[in-house]
Design a protein around this motif. Sequence first.
Motif, PDB file in Angstrom:
ATOM      1  N   ASN A 217      36.849  60.046 -48.278  1.00  0.00           N
ATOM      2  CA  ASN A 217      35.788  60.775 -48.998  1.00  0.00           C
ATOM      3  C   ASN A 217      34.675  59.520 -49.964  1.00  0.00           C
ATOM      4  OD1 ASN A 217      37.344  63.930 -48.722  1.00  0.00           O
ATOM      5  ND2 ASN A 217      38.821  62.976 -50.552  1.00  0.00           N
ATOM      6  N   ARG A 218      33.501  60.403 -49.382  1.00  0.00           N
ATOM      7  CA  ARG A 218      32.811  59.464 -50.226  1.00  0.00           C
ATOM      8  C   ARG A 218      31.568  61.138 -51.596  1.00  0.00           C
ATOM      9  NH1 ARG A 218      33.063  57.828 -45.198  1.00  0.00           N
ATOM     10  NH2 ARG A 218      33.415  55.828 -45.059  1.00  0.00           N
ATOM     11  N   ILE A 219      32.245  60.244 -52.969  1.00  0.00           N
ATOM     12  CA  ILE A 219      31.556  60.971 -53.936  1.00  0.00           C
ATOM     13  C   ILE A 219      30.553  60.764 -54.702  1.00  0.00           C
ATOM     14  CG2 ILE A 219      32.561  63.581 -55.031  1.00  0.00           C
ATOM     15  CD1 ILE A 219      34.976  63.452 -53.877  1.00  0.00           C
ATOM     16  N   GLY A 220      29.530  61.585 -54.849  1.00  0.00           N
ATOM     17  CA  GLY A 220      29.076  60.783 -55.667  1.00  0.00           C
ATOM     18  C   GLY A 220      29.688  60.878 -57.666  1.00  0.00           C
ATOM     19  N   GLU A 224      33.597  62.557 -65.688  1.00  0.00           N
ATOM     20  CA  GLU A 224      34.814  62.682 -66.441  1.00  0.00           C
ATOM     21  C   GLU A 224      35.899  63.592 -64.485  1.00  0.00           C
ATOM     22  OE1 GLU A 224      34.559  66.730 -68.405  1.00  0.00           O
ATOM     23  OE2 GLU A 224      32.587  65.981 -69.367  1.00  0.00           O
ATOM     24  N   ARG A 225      35.060  64.052 -63.763  1.00  0.00           N
ATOM     25  CA  ARG A 225      35.346  64.321 -62.329  1.00  0.00           C
ATOM     26  C   ARG A 225      36.937  62.515 -62.456  1.00  0.00           C
ATOM     27  NH1 ARG A 225      38.607  64.052 -57.974  1.00  0.00           N
ATOM     28  NH2 ARG A 225      37.023  65.537 -55.661  1.00  0.00           N
ATOM     29  N   VAL A 226      35.912  61.062 -62.357  1.00  0.00           N
ATOM     30  CA  VAL A 226      36.370  60.052 -62.228  1.00  0.00           C
ATOM     31  C   VAL A 226      38.282  59.755 -63.372  1.00  0.00           C
ATOM     32  CG1 VAL A 226      36.123  56.788 -61.779  1.00  0.00           C
ATOM     33  CG2 VAL A 226      34.595  58.804 -60.851  1.00  0.00           C
ATOM     34  N   MET A 227      37.460  59.710 -64.063  1.00  0.00           N
ATOM     35  CA  MET A 227      38.884  59.771 -64.883  1.00  0.00           C
ATOM     36  C   MET A 227      39.641  60.675 -65.063  1.00  0.00           C
ATOM     37  SD  MET A 227      35.946  59.211 -68.848  1.00  0.00           S
ATOM     38  CE  MET A 227      38.198  58.999 -70.087  1.00  0.00           C
ATOM     39  N   GLN A 228      39.447  61.671 -63.779  1.00  0.00           N
ATOM     40  CA  GLN A 228      40.477  62.442 -64.102  1.00  0.00           C
ATOM     41  C   GLN A 228      41.462  62.856 -61.865  1.00  0.00           C
ATOM     42  OE1 GLN A 228      40.099  66.795 -65.483  1.00  0.00           O
ATOM     43  NE2 GLN A 228      38.292  66.104 -65.391  1.00  0.00           N
ATOM     44  N   THR A 229      40.578  61.441 -61.808  1.00  0.00           N
ATOM     45  CA  THR A 229      40.922  61.602 -60.589  1.00  0.00           C
ATOM     46  C   THR A 229      42.016  60.400 -60.273  1.00  0.00           C
ATOM     47  OG1 THR A 229      39.484  62.157 -59.755  1.00  0.00           O
ATOM     48  CG2 THR A 229      40.296  61.235 -58.124  1.00  0.00           C
ATOM     49  N   GLN A 230      43.233  60.803 -59.349  1.00  0.00           N
ATOM     50  CA  GLN A 230      44.434  59.569 -59.221  1.00  0.00           C
ATOM     51  C   GLN A 230      43.607  59.240 -57.531  1.00  0.00           C
ATOM     52  OE1 GLN A 230      47.253  62.530 -58.544  1.00  0.00           O
ATOM     53  NE2 GLN A 230      48.459  61.925 -60.379  1.00  0.00           N
ATOM     54  N   TYR A 231      44.780  57.620 -57.683  1.00  0.00           N
ATOM     55  CA  TYR A 231      44.438  56.489 -57.567  1.00  0.00           C
ATOM     56  C   TYR A 231      45.734  56.522 -56.475  1.00  0.00           C
ATOM     57  CZ  TYR A 231      45.290  53.562 -60.930  1.00  0.00           C
ATOM     58  OH  TYR A 231      45.581  53.114 -61.684  1.00  0.00           O
ATOM     59  N   GLN A 237      41.795  53.380 -50.497  1.00  0.00           N
ATOM     60  CA  GLN A 237      41.732  54.676 -50.958  1.00  0.00           C
ATOM     61  C   GLN A 237      41.872  55.758 -50.419  1.00  0.00           C
ATOM     62  OE1 GLN A 237      42.138  53.971 -54.440  1.00  0.00           O
ATOM     63  NE2 GLN A 237      43.190  52.113 -53.314  1.00  0.00           N
ATOM     64  N   LYS A 238      41.583  56.793 -51.020  1.00  0.00           N
ATOM     65  CA  LYS A 238      41.406  57.976 -50.529  1.00  0.00           C
ATOM     66  C   LYS A 238      40.183  58.843 -50.450  1.00  0.00           C
ATOM     67  CE  LYS A 238      46.033  59.904 -50.072  1.00  0.00           C
ATOM     68  NZ  LYS A 238      46.873  61.339 -50.535  1.00  0.00           N
ATOM     69  N   THR A 239      40.238  58.527 -51.663  1.00  0.00           N
ATOM     70  CA  THR A 239      37.755  58.818 -52.326  1.00  0.00           C
ATOM     71  C   THR A 239      37.196  57.443 -52.853  1.00  0.00           C
ATOM     72  OG1 THR A 239      38.843  60.767 -52.669  1.00  0.00           O
ATOM     73  CG2 THR A 239      36.959  59.764 -53.686  1.00  0.00           C
ATOM     74  N   VAL A 274      41.694  64.712 -53.041  1.00  0.00           N
ATOM     75  CA  VAL A 274      41.175  66.550 -52.897  1.00  0.00           C
ATOM     76  C   VAL A 274      39.638  66.024 -53.142  1.00  0.00           C
ATOM     77  CG1 VAL A 274      40.709  66.840 -55.728  1.00  0.00           C
ATOM     78  CG2 VAL A 274      41.063  68.458 -54.352  1.00  0.00           C
ATOM     79  N   VAL A 275      39.010  66.894 -53.074  1.00  0.00           N
ATOM     80  CA  VAL A 275      37.250  67.694 -53.234  1.00  0.00           C
ATOM     81  C   VAL A 275      37.057  68.560 -53.853  1.00  0.00           C
ATOM     82  CG1 VAL A 275      35.308  67.961 -51.321  1.00  0.00           C
ATOM     83  CG2 VAL A 275      36.805  66.850 -50.618  1.00  0.00           C
ATOM     84  N   LEU A 276      36.454  69.033 -54.695  1.00  0.00           N
ATOM     85  CA  LEU A 276      36.162  70.089 -55.585  1.00  0.00           C
ATOM     86  C   LEU A 276      35.098  70.866 -54.590  1.00  0.00           C
ATOM     87  CD1 LEU A 276      37.465  68.216 -58.981  1.00  0.00           C
ATOM     88  CD2 LEU A 276      38.512  69.738 -57.156  1.00  0.00           C
ATOM     89  N   SER A 277      34.858  71.637 -55.097  1.00  0.00           N
ATOM     90  CA  SER A 277      33.643  72.350 -55.308  1.00  0.00           C
ATOM     91  C   SER A 277      32.609  72.307 -56.216  1.00  0.00           C
ATOM     92  CB  SER A 277      33.885  74.123 -55.206  1.00  0.00           C
ATOM     93  OG  SER A 277      34.020  74.227 -56.894  1.00  0.00           O
ATOM     94  N   THR A 278      32.721  71.318 -57.289  1.00  0.00           N
ATOM     95  CA  THR A 278      31.798  71.208 -57.975  1.00  0.00           C
ATOM     96  C   THR A 278      31.156  69.408 -57.608  1.00  0.00           C
ATOM     97  OG1 THR A 278      33.162  70.279 -59.400  1.00  0.00           O
ATOM     98  CG2 THR A 278      32.031  72.224 -60.171  1.00  0.00           C
ATOM     99  N   ASP A 279      31.986  68.933 -56.825  1.00  0.00           N
ATOM    100  CA  ASP A 279      31.804  67.710 -56.517  1.00  0.00           C
ATOM    101  C   ASP A 279      30.017  67.056 -55.420  1.00  0.00           C
ATOM    102  OD1 ASP A 279      33.568  66.062 -57.094  1.00  0.00           O
ATOM    103  OD2 ASP A 279      35.182  67.090 -55.110  1.00  0.00           O
ATOM    104  N   THR A 280      29.444  66.412 -55.470  1.00  0.00           N
ATOM    105  CA  THR A 280      28.256  66.193 -55.214  1.00  0.00           C
ATOM    106  C   THR A 280      29.058  64.565 -53.275  1.00  0.00           C
ATOM    107  OG1 THR A 280      26.976  65.711 -56.519  1.00  0.00           O
ATOM    108  CG2 THR A 280      26.215  64.593 -54.638  1.00  0.00           C
ATOM    109  N   VAL A 281      29.327  65.483 -52.513  1.00  0.00           N
ATOM    110  CA  VAL A 281      29.754  65.098 -51.041  1.00  0.00           C
ATOM    111  C   VAL A 281      29.192  64.597 -49.683  1.00  0.00           C
ATOM    112  CG1 VAL A 281      31.212  65.396 -49.189  1.00  0.00           C
ATOM    113  CG2 VAL A 281      31.738  66.694 -51.065  1.00  0.00           C
ATOM    114  N   ILE A 282      29.202  63.064 -50.800  1.00  0.00           N
ATOM    115  CA  ILE A 282      28.209  61.914 -49.536  1.00  0.00           C
ATOM    116  C   ILE A 282      28.879  62.086 -47.901  1.00  0.00           C
ATOM    117  CG2 ILE A 282      27.516  59.839 -48.803  1.00  0.00           C
ATOM    118  CD1 ILE A 282      28.229  60.639 -52.061  1.00  0.00           C
TER     119      ILE A 282
END
Length: 296
Positions: A217-220, A224-231, A237-239, A274-282
């Motif tokens: 995934n490539r996400i904007g 807060e989204r970044v700080m909550q995302t595992q790696y 990377q998955k995202t 994971v991709v969230l509904s609130t994500d800006t998905v590139i």
Amino acid sequence: MSVPNTAKLKEQFDAGLETRADFTIDQPTHRYGAVDHAVWKQLYTRQTALLKGRVCDAFLEGVERLNLSPERVPSFEAINEQLMPATGWQIVAVPGLVPDQVFFEHLANRRFPVTWWMRRPDQLDYLQEPDCFHDLYGHVPLLINPVFADYMHAYGRAALAANDANALPLLARLYWYTVEFGLIRDEASPNGVKIYGAGIVSSKGETLYSLQSDAPNRIGFDLERVMQTQYRIDTFQKTYFMIDDFSQLFDVARTDFAPLLARLTHAAPFPAGVVLSTDTVITRGTGEGWETDGDI
């Protein structure tokens, strides 16, 4: 950022190099042999050719301004002569990974720890822990960029102030998805994105994967989204998160992290892919080849 318990670090301590309380050493230039310089040259040549058209302009400008040698492991002192007048940063030699608190203290004082030793010729494509090429070639060129340099300084200060150990994973994720594996928008690029993260810049495989693979995934970028995302530390990377420009990181640097950390510390993290509904998905990844466990 890690507790210094690796076999490689023990090897460095056993080698008898004088290590100070802040884990710094004098760069032992006399210990670089012909093989070390040859590995540096091979990696430098390969990555410099590969990164053309794929890495952000600020990185290439940094390489040029620092006068990095393509032939041999550079002198840290010579690099500091260029770096310090530009942004107030300096690099300091260390035997390997250093404890989180020590690492944050260095960043908060505009010092970037650079591992002194070089990987072996059979480790060109994968190395479990960072060596001189990763730290120096991957990280240091952007430290001569004023905006990125200020972001790194602010990050160190924020991390140092976060005494709650439960907050460290949040800060580690921010570092991981920006400093190590960040992407940046660039309309001049064929797919509108380029690399700036050191973990990508110093890796042939991740350079190609991060930009060309359909799997991740490539996400904007969203703080807060970044700080909550595992790696992932064991695979590609998955995202990846993409910033618009370095001024976006400057805005992050001005964030009051204390209330943010307090609010997010006990929140459940998001899985790496994971991709969230609130994500800006590139780009929404296919997930091909993903491991089902191992997120941290």
